[in-house]
Design a protein around this motif. Structure first.
Motif, PDB file in Angstrom:
ATOM      1  N   LEU A 198       5.359   1.231   8.887  1.00  0.00           N
ATOM      2  CA  LEU A 198       4.836   1.574   7.570  1.00  0.00           C
ATOM      3  C   LEU A 198       3.564   2.411   7.662  1.00  0.00           C
ATOM      4  CD1 LEU A 198       5.523  -1.883   5.946  1.00  0.00           C
ATOM      5  CD2 LEU A 198       6.443   0.285   5.090  1.00  0.00           C
ATOM      6  N   LEU A 199       2.653   2.039   8.538  1.00  0.00           N
ATOM      7  CA  LEU A 199       1.420   2.813   8.690  1.00  0.00           C
ATOM      8  C   LEU A 199       1.722   4.228   9.164  1.00  0.00           C
ATOM      9  CD1 LEU A 199      -0.845   0.107  10.349  1.00  0.00           C
ATOM     10  CD2 LEU A 199      -1.142   1.080   8.058  1.00  0.00           C
ATOM     11  N   HIS A 200       2.719   4.363  10.014  1.00  0.00           N
ATOM     12  CA  HIS A 200       3.079   5.675  10.553  1.00  0.00           C
ATOM     13  C   HIS A 200       3.849   6.514   9.543  1.00  0.00           C
ATOM     14  CE1 HIS A 200       4.113   8.724  13.479  1.00  0.00           C
ATOM     15  NE2 HIS A 200       5.409   8.524  13.292  1.00  0.00           N
ATOM     16  N   GLU A 201       4.723   5.887   8.754  1.00  0.00           N
ATOM     17  CA  GLU A 201       5.641   6.638   7.902  1.00  0.00           C
ATOM     18  C   GLU A 201       5.239   6.710   6.436  1.00  0.00           C
ATOM     19  OE1 GLU A 201       9.604   5.185   8.404  1.00  0.00           O
ATOM     20  OE2 GLU A 201       9.739   5.845  10.487  1.00  0.00           O
ATOM     21  N   MET A 202       4.346   5.846   5.964  1.00  0.00           N
ATOM     22  CA  MET A 202       4.011   5.897   4.537  1.00  0.00           C
ATOM     23  C   MET A 202       3.486   7.278   4.187  1.00  0.00           C
ATOM     24  SD  MET A 202       0.444   3.780   3.931  1.00  0.00           S
ATOM     25  CE  MET A 202       0.995   2.205   4.579  1.00  0.00           C
ATOM     26  N   PRO A 203       3.827   7.807   2.995  1.00  0.00           N
ATOM     27  CA  PRO A 203       3.483   9.187   2.653  1.00  0.00           C
ATOM     28  C   PRO A 203       2.049   9.374   2.193  1.00  0.00           C
ATOM     29  CG  PRO A 203       4.678   8.182   0.855  1.00  0.00           C
ATOM     30  CD  PRO A 203       4.656   7.161   1.970  1.00  0.00           C
ATOM     31  N   LYS A 204       1.136   8.837   2.952  1.00  0.00           N
ATOM     32  CA  LYS A 204      -0.293   8.978   2.650  1.00  0.00           C
ATOM     33  C   LYS A 204      -1.063   8.754   3.945  1.00  0.00           C
ATOM     34  CE  LYS A 204       0.611   5.872  -0.352  1.00  0.00           C
ATOM     35  NZ  LYS A 204       0.562   4.995  -1.560  1.00  0.00           N
ATOM     36  N   PRO A 205      -2.263   9.333   4.089  1.00  0.00           N
ATOM     37  CA  PRO A 205      -3.026   9.191   5.330  1.00  0.00           C
ATOM     38  C   PRO A 205      -3.456   7.745   5.578  1.00  0.00           C
ATOM     39  CG  PRO A 205      -3.853  11.021   4.008  1.00  0.00           C
ATOM     40  CD  PRO A 205      -2.930  10.236   3.125  1.00  0.00           C
ATOM     41  N   THR A 206      -3.445   7.355   6.851  1.00  0.00           N
ATOM     42  CA  THR A 206      -3.895   6.029   7.252  1.00  0.00           C
ATOM     43  C   THR A 206      -4.954   6.162   8.343  1.00  0.00           C
ATOM     44  OG1 THR A 206      -2.057   5.867   8.859  1.00  0.00           O
ATOM     45  CG2 THR A 206      -1.710   4.904   6.671  1.00  0.00           C
ATOM     46  N   ILE A 207      -5.949   5.290   8.267  1.00  0.00           N
ATOM     47  CA  ILE A 207      -7.067   5.326   9.222  1.00  0.00           C
ATOM     48  C   ILE A 207      -7.256   3.939   9.829  1.00  0.00           C
ATOM     49  CG2 ILE A 207      -9.525   5.798   9.557  1.00  0.00           C
ATOM     50  CD1 ILE A 207      -9.478   7.501   7.031  1.00  0.00           C
ATOM     51  N   ALA A 208      -7.307   3.869  11.150  1.00  0.00           N
ATOM     52  CA  ALA A 208      -7.701   2.638  11.828  1.00  0.00           C
ATOM     53  C   ALA A 208      -9.209   2.698  12.041  1.00  0.00           C
ATOM     54  CB  ALA A 208      -6.986   2.501  13.169  1.00  0.00           C
ATOM     55  N   MET A 209      -9.940   1.761  11.436  1.00  0.00           N
ATOM     56  CA  MET A 209     -11.385   1.677  11.631  1.00  0.00           C
ATOM     57  C   MET A 209     -11.618   0.640  12.735  1.00  0.00           C
ATOM     58  SD  MET A 209     -14.451   1.184   8.860  1.00  0.00           S
ATOM     59  CE  MET A 209     -14.244  -0.578   8.532  1.00  0.00           C
ATOM     60  N   VAL A 210     -11.783   1.132  13.945  1.00  0.00           N
ATOM     61  CA  VAL A 210     -11.855   0.273  15.129  1.00  0.00           C
ATOM     62  C   VAL A 210     -13.306  -0.149  15.326  1.00  0.00           C
ATOM     63  CG1 VAL A 210     -11.248   0.042  17.561  1.00  0.00           C
ATOM     64  CG2 VAL A 210      -9.899   1.555  16.079  1.00  0.00           C
ATOM     65  N   ASN A 211     -13.619  -1.329  14.826  1.00  0.00           N
ATOM     66  CA  ASN A 211     -15.003  -1.807  14.772  1.00  0.00           C
ATOM     67  C   ASN A 211     -15.394  -2.665  15.963  1.00  0.00           C
ATOM     68  OD1 ASN A 211     -13.000  -3.519  13.506  1.00  0.00           O
ATOM     69  ND2 ASN A 211     -14.657  -4.948  13.072  1.00  0.00           N
ATOM     70  N   GLY A 212     -14.563  -2.698  16.993  1.00  0.00           N
ATOM     71  CA  GLY A 212     -14.848  -3.511  18.167  1.00  0.00           C
ATOM     72  C   GLY A 212     -13.651  -3.502  19.092  1.00  0.00           C
ATOM     73  N   PRO A 213     -13.497  -4.516  19.943  1.00  0.00           N
ATOM     74  CA  PRO A 213     -12.385  -4.532  20.888  1.00  0.00           C
ATOM     75  C   PRO A 213     -11.021  -4.424  20.222  1.00  0.00           C
ATOM     76  CG  PRO A 213     -13.991  -6.227  21.444  1.00  0.00           C
ATOM     77  CD  PRO A 213     -14.402  -5.683  20.108  1.00  0.00           C
ATOM     78  N   VAL A 214     -10.127  -3.669  20.866  1.00  0.00           N
ATOM     79  CA  VAL A 214      -8.735  -3.594  20.454  1.00  0.00           C
ATOM     80  C   VAL A 214      -7.886  -3.720  21.711  1.00  0.00           C
ATOM     81  CG1 VAL A 214      -8.710  -1.057  20.526  1.00  0.00           C
ATOM     82  CG2 VAL A 214      -6.969  -2.282  19.219  1.00  0.00           C
ATOM     83  N   ALA A 234       0.823  -1.204   0.000  1.00  0.00           N
ATOM     84  CA  ALA A 234       0.000   0.000   0.000  1.00  0.00           C
ATOM     85  C   ALA A 234       0.857   1.254   0.000  1.00  0.00           C
ATOM     86  CB  ALA A 234      -0.931  -0.003   1.211  1.00  0.00           C
ATOM     87  N   ALA A 235       1.989   1.199   0.708  1.00  0.00           N
ATOM     88  CA  ALA A 235       2.871   2.360   0.800  1.00  0.00           C
ATOM     89  C   ALA A 235       3.472   2.719  -0.550  1.00  0.00           C
ATOM     90  CB  ALA A 235       3.983   2.091   1.814  1.00  0.00           C
ATOM     91  N   ARG A 236       3.815   1.707  -1.357  1.00  0.00           N
ATOM     92  CA  ARG A 236       4.488   2.009  -2.621  1.00  0.00           C
ATOM     93  C   ARG A 236       3.549   2.058  -3.830  1.00  0.00           C
ATOM     94  NH1 ARG A 236       7.226  -2.996  -1.098  1.00  0.00           N
ATOM     95  NH2 ARG A 236       6.014  -4.768  -1.882  1.00  0.00           N
ATOM     96  N   ASP A 237       2.290   1.734  -3.663  1.00  0.00           N
ATOM     97  CA  ASP A 237       1.347   1.745  -4.784  1.00  0.00           C
ATOM     98  C   ASP A 237       0.831   3.173  -5.002  1.00  0.00           C
ATOM     99  OD1 ASP A 237      -0.773   1.452  -6.579  1.00  0.00           O
ATOM    100  OD2 ASP A 237      -1.353  -0.506  -5.772  1.00  0.00           O
ATOM    101  N   SER A 238       1.216   3.778  -6.116  1.00  0.00           N
ATOM    102  CA  SER A 238       0.855   5.169  -6.373  1.00  0.00           C
ATOM    103  C   SER A 238      -0.641   5.359  -6.619  1.00  0.00           C
ATOM    104  CB  SER A 238       1.637   5.699  -7.577  1.00  0.00           C
ATOM    105  OG  SER A 238       1.349   4.936  -8.736  1.00  0.00           O
ATOM    106  N   SER A 239      -1.369   4.285  -6.893  1.00  0.00           N
ATOM    107  CA  SER A 239      -2.812   4.415  -7.102  1.00  0.00           C
ATOM    108  C   SER A 239      -3.572   4.562  -5.786  1.00  0.00           C
ATOM    109  CB  SER A 239      -3.353   3.198  -7.866  1.00  0.00           C
ATOM    110  OG  SER A 239      -3.345   2.032  -7.049  1.00  0.00           O
ATOM    111  N   VAL A 240      -2.912   4.289  -4.674  1.00  0.00           N
ATOM    112  CA  VAL A 240      -3.540   4.339  -3.351  1.00  0.00           C
ATOM    113  C   VAL A 240      -3.298   5.709  -2.726  1.00  0.00           C
ATOM    114  CG1 VAL A 240      -3.577   3.358  -1.023  1.00  0.00           C
ATOM    115  CG2 VAL A 240      -3.273   1.863  -3.012  1.00  0.00           C
ATOM    116  N   GLY A 241      -4.383   6.394  -2.376  1.00  0.00           N
ATOM    117  CA  GLY A 241      -4.267   7.700  -1.754  1.00  0.00           C
ATOM    118  C   GLY A 241      -4.554   7.708  -0.274  1.00  0.00           C
TER     119      GLY A 241
END
Length: 265
Positions: A101-117, A41-48
């Motif tokens: 990778l989630l922290h440093e990849m050059p695009k926004p990342t979202i955790a969708m917390v749908n229950g216990p974590v 996901a980090a290197r795929d330019s089609s992913v924003g």
């Protein structure tokens, strides 16, 4: 059955942990493809924009101790691979690339917390730029329950997100928080009813994917720099990144306008 599901929609990539019967608890068999999926996901330019979530009724319950967690494949010590401790370190550190990778990849990342974590899951959630949670979500550090110190960047992320005082409360006392309690402490960015969580998360993700990607790239770099850099160095980076982002965005917009004009001919 694949333990990691990948879905692409309008520039948004959703990575889903798929062990719903175990609340998406982590084992070696899921952690390796999870890290690989984040790298892709980090290197795929089609992913924003990238969403990380869990299948079923939970986000991630941490390491699956019943299945051996990260240490199941560690072999006896020998001169080629080192001691069990060395092997365990190398193996776990590789799995923890997910958080980096989630922290440093050059695009926004979202955790969708749908229950216990819990456990390592709070590290994965903390690594993301935003955390959208359902009202059924809970939050539990859980490391004290197994005499562990924390992994997947959990102590680093949460100290920076909520401050050292709240982070120490979360880790030392190990109390389970409801979604409302977690939201009040600033652990979750936004809180939604369960029935609209996926739609609201995707709405925000599409907005980000459709937005100025170069702007977000350098914006995220500035925000990450602010966590560690001295003020003057951060100012230097802001000044440089302002020029880089605006020039890159202008170039993209000019090209988009040309394409629209050609399409209108």
């Amino acid at each position: 059955m694949s333990e990691i599901l990948i879905d692409d929609e309008e520039g948004v990539r959703t990575i889903t942990l798929n062990r719903p019967d175990r609340l998406n608890a982590l084992t070696g068999s899921i952690m390796t493809p999870l890290a690989d999926a984040c790298a892709d996901a980090a290197r795929d330019s089609s992913v924003g924009c990238v969403i990380v979530t869990g299948a079923g009724r939970g986000f991630c319950a941490g390491g699956d101790l019943k299945e051996g967690g990260a240490d199941k494949a560690v072999v006896p010590p020998n001169p080629e691979v080192g001691s069990r401790t060395e092997q365990g370190f190398s193996r776990l550190r590789g799995f923890m690339e997910t958080s980096r990778l989630l922290h440093e990849m050059p695009k926004p990342t979202i955790a969708m917390v749908n229950g216990p974590v819990a456990g390592a899951g709070i590290g994965i959630a903390g690594a993301c730029d935003l955390r959208f949670a359902a009202r059924s979500a809970t939050f539990l550090t859980a490391f004290d329950r197994i005499g562990a110190s924390g992994d997947f960047g959990s102590t680093w992320f949460w100290t920076r997100i909520v401050g050292t005082g709240v982070a120490r409360e979360l880790f030392f006392l190990g109390e389970k928080l409801s979604a409302e309690e977690a939201f009040a402490k600033g652990l979750y960015t936004r809180l939604f009813d369960d029935g609209v969580l996926a739609d609201e998360t995707m709405k925000a993700a599409r907005r980000l994917a459709d937005g100025p990607r170069m702007g977000y790239r350098y914006m995220k770099a500035n925000l990450n720099n602010a966590e560690d850099w001295a003020f003057e160095a951060a100012l230097d980076a802001e000044a440089l990144n302002m020029g880089l982002s605006t020039s890159a965005t202008a170039m993209v917009w000019r090209e988009k306008k040309k394409q629209e004009e050609r399409g209108g001919d």
